[in-house]
Design an enzyme around this catalytic site. Sequence first.
Site, short mmCIF file in Angstrom:
data_model
loop_
_atom_site.label_atom_id
_atom_site.label_comp_id
_atom_site.label_asym_id
_atom_site.label_seq_id
_atom_site.Cartn_x
_atom_site.Cartn_y
_atom_site.Cartn_z
N HIS A 87 4.09 6.23 -17.09
CA HIS A 87 3.55 7.39 -16.37
C HIS A 87 3.32 8.54 -17.35
O HIS A 87 4.04 8.67 -18.35
CB HIS A 87 4.56 7.80 -15.29
CG HIS A 87 4.05 8.85 -14.36
ND1 HIS A 87 4.11 10.20 -14.66
CD2 HIS A 87 3.49 8.76 -13.13
CE1 HIS A 87 3.59 10.89 -13.67
NE2 HIS A 87 3.21 10.05 -12.72
N TRP A 101 1.95 18.19 -21.99
CA TRP A 101 2.30 16.79 -22.24
C TRP A 101 1.60 15.91 -21.22
O TRP A 101 1.56 16.26 -20.05
CB TRP A 101 3.82 16.58 -22.16
CG TRP A 101 4.23 15.18 -22.50
CD1 TRP A 101 4.55 14.17 -21.63
CD2 TRP A 101 4.32 14.62 -23.80
NE1 TRP A 101 4.85 13.02 -22.30
CE2 TRP A 101 4.71 13.27 -23.65
CE3 TRP A 101 4.09 15.11 -25.09
CZ2 TRP A 101 4.89 12.42 -24.74
CZ3 TRP A 101 4.28 14.25 -26.16
CH2 TRP A 101 4.68 12.93 -25.99
N SER A 120 4.18 11.46 -17.41
CA SER A 120 5.33 12.34 -17.62
C SER A 120 6.35 11.76 -18.59
O SER A 120 7.27 12.45 -19.01
CB SER A 120 6.02 12.61 -16.28
OG SER A 120 6.61 11.43 -15.78
N LYS A 121 6.20 10.47 -18.95
CA LYS A 121 7.23 9.80 -19.73
C LYS A 121 7.06 10.02 -21.23
O LYS A 121 6.01 10.44 -21.71
CB LYS A 121 7.21 8.30 -19.42
CG LYS A 121 7.52 7.96 -17.96
CD LYS A 121 8.88 8.47 -17.53
CE LYS A 121 9.35 7.90 -16.21
NZ LYS A 121 8.60 8.44 -15.05
N ASN A 122 8.10 9.68 -21.99
CA ASN A 122 8.05 9.84 -23.45
C ASN A 122 7.01 8.93 -24.08
O ASN A 122 6.49 9.24 -25.15
CB ASN A 122 9.42 9.54 -24.05
CG ASN A 122 10.47 10.56 -23.65
OD1 ASN A 122 10.50 11.02 -22.51
ND2 ASN A 122 11.35 10.91 -24.57
#
Length: 428
Positions: free
Chosen positions: A197, A22, A199-201
């Site tokens: 960021h 991801w 890492s976000k959805n």
Amino acid sequence: MSTLAMLGGPRAVPRDVGETGWPVITRADEEAVLRVLRGGVLTATAPGEPEVAGLEEEWARYVGAAHCAAVGSGTAALQLALAALGVGPGDEVVVPAVSMNATALAVAQQGATPVFADIDPRTFCLDPAAAAAVTGPRTAALLPVHLHGLPADMAELGRLAARRGLAVVEDAAQAHGARYRGTRTGALGDAGCFSLHPSKNLPTCGEGGLVTTSSADVDRAVRRLRTFGERLDQERTRSYVAHAVGWNHKLSPVQAAMARVQLAAMDDHARRREAGIRELLDRLGRLPGLRPPHVPSDRTHVWHILRVRIVPEELGIDGVPAGAVRRALHRVLRAEGVPVSRYQEVPLPDQPAFTAKGTGGDAARDPASFPVARAVLDDSLCLQRRHLNPGSAPALRAYADGFAKVWEHLDVVGRMARSLASSRGGAA
């Protein structure tokens, strides 16, 4: 019964388990970035720059907010929202005791004081009763965090804010698209703050943030403050005149372009990952001594992070501190290939930045304070990021197999936990 991997047995999770990366980068993302690079318009302040404005319009429409301003990071979004609402030196802002440190840092960066309140033991979000207990004459705002992707209890917090005349700034950095009583996060307070960021959805290729609001005045202030305090909305030709003390918190057109592509795919990604996550949590919920995330009926969860709590007594591991049991499970599960993590080791009020004089903490903080926050961080494990891939269902199935295998060896876990407790006093 198969032997634990840490004792020489095979891992429960194959090394080639499947898709867990991801964000998912597609040709559309690459083409969007190349479009900006080839066009040569590489700054948000360039006349006619289309990507940042396009993202702002699309996100405002998605959230259901009147306005959206794109900024350089989620932390910048929080600081700009607070500044636009007039929060500054002498003010206090109520912050949950469990959150990413940026939530409280944004308050301190404004010269205001973060005042911490405990969290709800099931949702992990700001407890309205605890927030009310620490609200005082200097309180200017509430800063609820929609932690892990679940909205806070905005009705109760809204009533508290209305009674005390407080602003409400949503930290929705982990909750893109989540709904509370039918309304999306970002449209539930005076301002909503999001992170882009990776890492976000809703990710981009680097840092980025979004501020939503129903107030034209707040939106105008955010836009001025993000660009050196200049009044770009009133100038045909940029004058470089600062009308307020602002920052350089602009979003790059390259990042805006990729975020627009990711936004177009966000709901499909959420729909495709949902079944695998639900299956995992259902299987974990059948194991004794595990408490999967709780989702109240009036809101939706977008599963940015999956946190499960551990109840040692239900595991048959009596008289052992929860922290020691959690550390034992962490070691055994990681050996099986289950990528559990702790995600945050101490509550915000215990972090050095906030225990120093003048930043809202107390160097002699009572260890008995914030009991729920301390218990949650002590007795829980998390899964992060790997489940966000919409094709992660096979991996999540393997993770559930790993948990099930470890639960067949709770006697080993218990012995390890007792050893850890005796050697380290059960400390985290």
